[in-house]
Scaffold this active site. Structure first.
Site, PDB file in Angstrom:
ATOM      1  N   ALA A 114      47.295  39.616  37.749  1.00 45.68           N
ATOM      2  CA  ALA A 114      48.885  39.996  37.822  1.00 45.68           C
ATOM      3  C   ALA A 114      49.212  40.797  38.865  1.00 45.68           C
ATOM      4  O   ALA A 114      48.313  41.479  39.537  1.00 45.68           O
ATOM      5  CB  ALA A 114      49.362  40.842  36.475  1.00 45.68           C
ATOM      6  N   GLY A 173      44.426  39.325  34.971  1.00 44.25           N
ATOM      7  CA  GLY A 173      45.041  38.117  34.312  1.00 44.25           C
ATOM      8  C   GLY A 173      44.495  36.597  34.581  1.00 44.25           C
ATOM      9  O   GLY A 173      44.633  35.671  33.816  1.00 44.25           O
ATOM     10  N   GLU A 216      42.032  36.124  32.247  1.00 40.94           N
ATOM     11  CA  GLU A 216      42.504  36.110  30.631  1.00 40.94           C
ATOM     12  C   GLU A 216      43.238  34.653  30.709  1.00 40.94           C
ATOM     13  O   GLU A 216      43.109  33.927  29.708  1.00 40.94           O
ATOM     14  CB  GLU A 216      43.611  37.124  30.593  1.00 40.94           C
ATOM     15  CG  GLU A 216      43.047  38.336  30.479  1.00 40.94           C
ATOM     16  CD  GLU A 216      44.191  39.545  30.460  1.00 40.94           C
ATOM     17  OE1 GLU A 216      44.401  40.018  29.190  1.00 40.94           O
ATOM     18  OE2 GLU A 216      44.640  39.826  31.554  1.00 40.94           O
ATOM     19  N   GLU A 270      41.202  46.110  35.027  1.00 36.64           N
ATOM     20  CA  GLU A 270      42.474  46.739  34.466  1.00 36.64           C
ATOM     21  C   GLU A 270      42.217  48.299  34.237  1.00 36.64           C
ATOM     22  O   GLU A 270      43.144  48.916  34.746  1.00 36.64           O
ATOM     23  CB  GLU A 270      43.132  46.210  33.489  1.00 36.64           C
ATOM     24  CG  GLU A 270      43.676  44.779  33.520  1.00 36.64           C
ATOM     25  CD  GLU A 270      42.897  43.790  33.460  1.00 36.64           C
ATOM     26  OE1 GLU A 270      43.347  42.597  33.646  1.00 36.64           O
ATOM     27  OE2 GLU A 270      41.589  43.805  33.603  1.00 36.64           O
TER      28      GLU A 270
HETATM   29  N1  T1G Z   1      48.643  42.643  42.997  1.00 41.84           N
HETATM   30  C1  T1G Z   1      49.284  42.746  43.975  1.00 41.84           C
HETATM   31  N2  T1G Z   1      48.627  42.819  45.279  1.00 41.84           N
HETATM   32  C2  T1G Z   1      47.340  42.597  45.254  1.00 41.84           C
HETATM   33  C3  T1G Z   1      46.724  42.654  44.238  1.00 41.84           C
HETATM   34  C4  T1G Z   1      47.039  42.268  42.862  1.00 41.84           C
HETATM   35  N3  T1G Z   1      46.685  42.270  41.857  1.00 41.84           N
HETATM   36  N4  T1G Z   1      45.500  42.261  44.741  1.00 41.84           N
HETATM   37  C5  T1G Z   1      45.433  42.596  45.901  1.00 41.84           C
HETATM   38  N5  T1G Z   1      46.511  42.806  46.537  1.00 41.84           N
HETATM   39  C6  T1G Z   1      47.122  42.853  47.844  1.00 41.84           C
HETATM   40  C7  T1G Z   1      46.846  44.218  48.658  1.00 41.84           C
HETATM   41  O1  T1G Z   1      47.527  45.271  48.232  1.00 41.84           O
HETATM   42  C8  T1G Z   1      46.597  43.590  50.075  1.00 41.84           C
HETATM   43  O2  T1G Z   1      47.810  43.671  50.425  1.00 41.84           O
HETATM   44  C9  T1G Z   1      46.097  42.331  50.013  1.00 41.84           C
HETATM   45  O3  T1G Z   1      46.582  41.667  48.764  1.00 41.84           O
HETATM   46  C10 T1G Z   1      44.697  42.046  50.298  1.00 41.84           C
HETATM   47  O4  T1G Z   1      43.924  42.727  49.221  1.00 41.84           O
HETATM   48  C11 T1G Z   1      47.952  41.121  32.784  1.00 41.84           C
HETATM   49  C12 T1G Z   1      47.368  43.707  33.850  1.00 41.84           C
HETATM   50  C13 T1G Z   1      41.201  40.604  45.091  1.00 41.84           C
HETATM   51  C14 T1G Z   1      39.012  41.910  45.453  1.00 41.84           C
HETATM   52  O5  T1G Z   1      42.867  44.898  39.859  1.00 41.84           O
HETATM   53  O6  T1G Z   1      40.617  43.772  43.551  1.00 41.84           O
HETATM   54  O7  T1G Z   1      45.786  41.450  35.862  1.00 41.84           O
HETATM   55  O8  T1G Z   1      47.412  45.595  52.122  1.00 41.84           O
HETATM   56  O9  T1G Z   1      43.051  44.259  51.046  1.00 41.84           O
HETATM   57  O10 T1G Z   1      39.398  43.424  50.167  1.00 41.84           O
HETATM   58  O11 T1G Z   1      45.772  42.136  32.248  1.00 41.84           O
HETATM   59  O12 T1G Z   1      42.434  42.850  46.345  1.00 41.84           O
HETATM   60  O13 T1G Z   1      47.627  43.010  52.723  1.00 41.84           O
HETATM   61  O14 T1G Z   1      49.664  44.278  51.639  1.00 41.84           O
HETATM   62  O15 T1G Z   1      42.371  44.507  48.532  1.00 41.84           O
HETATM   63  O16 T1G Z   1      39.684  40.849  50.219  1.00 41.84           O
HETATM   64  C15 T1G Z   1      44.044  43.266  38.157  1.00 41.84           C
HETATM   65  C16 T1G Z   1      42.655  44.062  42.404  1.00 41.84           C
HETATM   66  C17 T1G Z   1      45.593  43.256  38.386  1.00 41.84           C
HETATM   67  C18 T1G Z   1      42.427  43.234  41.485  1.00 41.84           C
HETATM   68  C19 T1G Z   1      40.589  41.098  47.508  1.00 41.84           C
HETATM   69  N6  T1G Z   1      43.437  42.734  39.537  1.00 41.84           N
HETATM   70  N7  T1G Z   1      42.641  43.319  43.909  1.00 41.84           N
HETATM   71  O17 T1G Z   1      39.822  42.341  48.162  1.00 41.84           O
HETATM   72  O18 T1G Z   1      41.779  42.218  50.076  1.00 41.84           O
HETATM   73  S1  T1G Z   1      46.246  43.892  36.724  1.00 41.84           S
HETATM   74  C20 T1G Z   1      42.917  43.667  40.115  1.00 41.84           C
HETATM   75  C21 T1G Z   1      41.233  43.321  44.611  1.00 41.84           C
HETATM   76  C22 T1G Z   1      46.222  42.629  35.699  1.00 41.84           C
HETATM   77  C23 T1G Z   1      46.252  41.633  33.306  1.00 41.84           C
HETATM   78  C24 T1G Z   1      46.436  42.583  34.183  1.00 41.84           C
HETATM   79  C25 T1G Z   1      41.041  42.885  45.796  1.00 41.84           C
HETATM   80  C26 T1G Z   1      40.571  41.538  46.077  1.00 41.84           C
HETATM   81  P1  T1G Z   1      48.332  44.119  52.052  1.00 41.84           P
HETATM   82  P2  T1G Z   1      42.540  43.593  49.682  1.00 41.84           P
HETATM   83  P3  T1G Z   1      40.074  42.246  49.661  1.00 41.84           P
END
Ligand code: T1G
Length: 696
Positions: free
Chosen positions: A72, A113, A116, A136
């Protein structure tokens, strides 16, 4: 007509023909295919279109941009979804309703997500390079799109809980072992294999429904849940999301699927609005801002592309002491060979043992194979011959904390090192410009301030001198990422960001102790807030002699109202290393690391306070916390005004990853900005306190 990322043709043809009727939906929302509300609306339309299109026999969902999806969109959680907003849950419900087989084809990261969504599919195929995670909990949330209900039913309550409580990603191989995915196939064959499977016998449909309907054996449930609640931190100590997650898994054991989903949604919504999750989401984005350096910082002469990072393939370290060997291990762990120079054989022998000890420990922990440990050990070369540093791309000086000694080292390195090599100092307080002036390459001189133990602590302060170039800074940030460190840029001022703030924090703790509040109470109040240790135990860990030396180096403004520190050092009470400092330590208690209150120190504070005319008085735990946190925030604010720190978020990352500030409070600057938190300035809180007569 359904958008281009989709292929179709009528039923009753060969397997090849059938494959042509498979609709391939590609998650494509750069940079990480985040399943934002906006993107989910588009995705939902694609899935629903495929479902009603008679020419479509089955659906494959895969990802573009080198990954499946990061889940998400975390930005969306800062706004209330509107009734018509489409979320991951709606997309998953559509997959669930689908009569046609839906296969998830996963390559690269599948997170949150995204996992999921895949769990709602009939079949999950991944490439060997796939990584699956439900992180999460690291955002103070729980998997809120059915993960807490589907995963326990698919792999069992305990493994599901462990996977979600950890929040770390696992390999495709491990996911296959656990039963989260059904098959691993080479990347080149992924889509082919997914299309063939999607068109395979319709058995999966039934199995998917079975997952939803399957009642897990009751007896396993309660034990797992009860056990789990005991193993996670208390809600006030950052455990809120963990306890809610366990409650959601409990629902998966006790309730029919749809009731469990409703319970999960309610728990998720509570967490999204919670302060700990807002704090952790702040840290998530603050971390991603760190390397965004405003162009104003690069000297006018430098063109934009001058900030292209230089390659780092060989590193050098001067000094094989605790910091030097820790830094060498950090380079080796990142796959960068390193030369360590030290003329002291005893130090080199000790460092060699430390290095091999660290890698063998990782073998025991199953983090490294014997062979990998050996290779890493071999990649660190100890020598007393400085000329072996000539080919290094970066050299980190980690010798005794003395300006003249370090200056001499920089003069020597400047003569030996290749022209484009970066010269870095691991000083924690000294003037970077003074060292740069000892060289002919001030643009390539910077501070790389690692924290003890360097191979463990995730924080790295990148300190820029007056002439440090944008290219040197860009190279340092690239290196930080390679070393798996959180690189934070700091200006060149005494103590940089972290230490400069901690000086005021420790000063305020001493002021409270001078007013009669015991060190034990002050430390307990900060542990209650969520710090792993209080200011006095922290001072004992880093050494009171170091603390005094730094105080002296800072000059008269650093002098406290009393001489307690000086007298303790005079009494050879240097902290943990002498089993006595502000606290005493006993080898038989907590491996000699457990601080034990010592009336000798409390009497010393009382005596010194009397001599300084400081009246003893009561202070509540709230006042203790307020004064110490205000000391941090006041100084943090000044560092922002002085341009030493770039952003409040940078300071928060420094404190959470370098000084044990509880992440569920988001860091000092975030905490101070949290609605409902009033932090008067430390000084006014102290003065206010003193107005209150001791025995009112
Ligand atoms: N949402 C919004 N922006 C995101 C994002 C996300 N989930 N993940 C990354 N970004 C943006 C980040 O801010 C950056 O932006 C760019 O993407 C590159 O990221 C319903 C509630 C995937 C392993 O916790 O672990 O799903 O700075 O620098 O080193 O149950 O990003 O370029 O403007 O980190 O290559 C759960 C979080 C969401 C994963 C890539 N997901 N992301 O790493 O790049 S909650 C996460 C990561 C959810 C459901 C629930 C890493 C990555 P900008 P980056 P990277």
């Amino acid at each position: 007509m359904i958008p281009s990322s989709f292929e179709s043709a009528p039923f009753g043809r060969s397997a090849q023909d059938d494959r042509e009727h498979v609709c391939i939906i590609t998650l494509d929302n750069p940079p990480v295919n985040a399943l934002s509300f906006v993107y989910c609306a588009k995705l939902l339309a694609e899935i629903e279109a495929a479902e009603v299109d008679e020419s479509v026999s089955a659906v494959v969902i895969t990802g573009a941009n080198g990954l499946f999806t990061a889940g998400a969109d975390v930005n969306d959680f800062n706004s209330e979804p509107l009734p018509e907003t489409k979320t991951v849950r709606d997309v998953i419900a559509a997959i669930e309703r689908a009569r046609k087989t839906v296969v998830a084809a996963i390559d690269g990261n599948a997170l949150g997500g995204g996992v999921e969504l895949a769990l709602a599919c009939d079949y999950r195929i991944a490439t060997p390079n796939a990584k699956l995670g439900l992180p999460e909990i690291r955002l103070g949330l729980l998997p809120g799109a059915g993960g807490t209900q589907r995963l326990p039913r698919l792999i069992g309550a305990r493994p599901a809980l462990e996977f979600m409580l950890k929040g770390s990603s696992i390999s495709a191989e491990r996911a296959l072992e656990l039963g989260i995915i059904d098959e691993i196939t080479p990347a080149a064959e992924l889509i082919e294999r997914a299309m063939t499977t999607a068109n395979g016998p319709k058995r999966r449909l039934s199995e998917r429904n079975a997952i939803i309907a399957k009642e897990l054996p009751a007896q396993a449930g309660p034990f797992v849940v009860a056990q789990a609640h005991k193993m996670v931190p208390a809600e006030a100590k950052g455990g809120l999301a963990a306890h809610k997650l366990i409650d959601a898994v409990q629902a998966s054991v006790e309730l029919p699927f749809n009731f469990g989903l409703a319970r999960e949604a309610r728990l998720f919504d509570e967490l999204v609005r919670s302060k700990p999750s807002q704090a952790l989401r702040h840290l998530f984005f603050a971390e991603r801002e760190l390397s965004k350096i405003p162009p104003s910082l690069s000297s006018r002469a430098e063109s934009r592309d001058a900030a292209e990072p230089l390659p780092i393939e060989l590193a050098g370290v001067v000094g094989a002491g605790t910091m030097g060997s820790g830094i060498a291990i950090t380079f080796a762990q990142a796959g960068i060979p390193v030369v360590v120079v030290d003329n002291n054989d005893e130090a080199v022998d000790k460092a060699r043992q430390t290095v091999m000890g660290m890698f063998m420990y990782q073998v025991q922990k199953g983090k490294l194979t014997q062979e990998e440990a050996w290779k890493r050990g071999q990649s660190i070369r100890f020598t007393d011959d400085w000329s072996e540093l000539a080919e290094a791309d970066v050299i980190v000086e980690a010798v005794f904390e003395n300006l003249d000694v370090k200056r001499e080292v920089f003069r020597k390195l400047d003569a030996i090192a290749k022209p484009q090599a970066l010269l870095a100092t691991n000083t924690s307080t000294l003037d970077i410009d003074a060292l740069a002036q000892a060289t002919k390459r001030p643009d390539k001189v910077l501070g790389l301030h690692f924290f003890v133990p360097a191979n463990i602590m995730p924080l790295l302060e990148i300190v820029r001198g007056r002439e440090t170039s944008a290219q040197t800074i860009a190279t340092a940030f690239n290196l930080a990422k390679k070393l798996r460190k959180k690189g934070v840029l700091s200006g060149n001022a005494f103590g940089f960001i972290g230490n400069r703030m901690i000086f005021d924090y420790v000063r305020e703790a001493n002021a409270l102790a001078e007013e009669g509040v015991t060190p034990a109470r002050i430390d307990a109040a900060m542990r209650e807030f969520g710090f792993p240790m209080g200011p006095f135990a922290m001072s004992d860990l880093s050494g009171l002699d170091i603390g005094l030396a730094v105080q002296k180096a800072r000059g008269p403004e650093a002098n406290g109202r009393t001489n307690v520190l000086e007298r303790l050092v005079g009494m050879k009470r240097l902290g943990q290393k002498t089993m006595a400092g502000f606290f005493k330590y006993d080898k038989s208690v907590g491996k000699g690391r457990e601080p034990i209150a010592d009336p000798v120190v409390e009497q010393l504070f009382a005596e010194e306070a009397r001599n300084a005319g400081i009246a003893p008085r009561e202070a509540s735990d709230d006042e203790i916390r307020e004064r110490l946190l205000s000391a941090l925030v006041d100084r943090g604010q000044k560092l922002l005004e002085e341009g030493i720190a770039l952003r409040p978020g940078d300071i928060d990352i420094v404190y959470v990853y370098g000084y044990g500030f509880p992440p569920h409070h988001g860091g000092p600057m975030w905490y101070a900005s949290t609605p409902g938190v009033i932090l008067r300035s430390a000084r006014s809180a102290r003065l206010e306190g003193q107005k209150v007569p001791t025995h009112a």
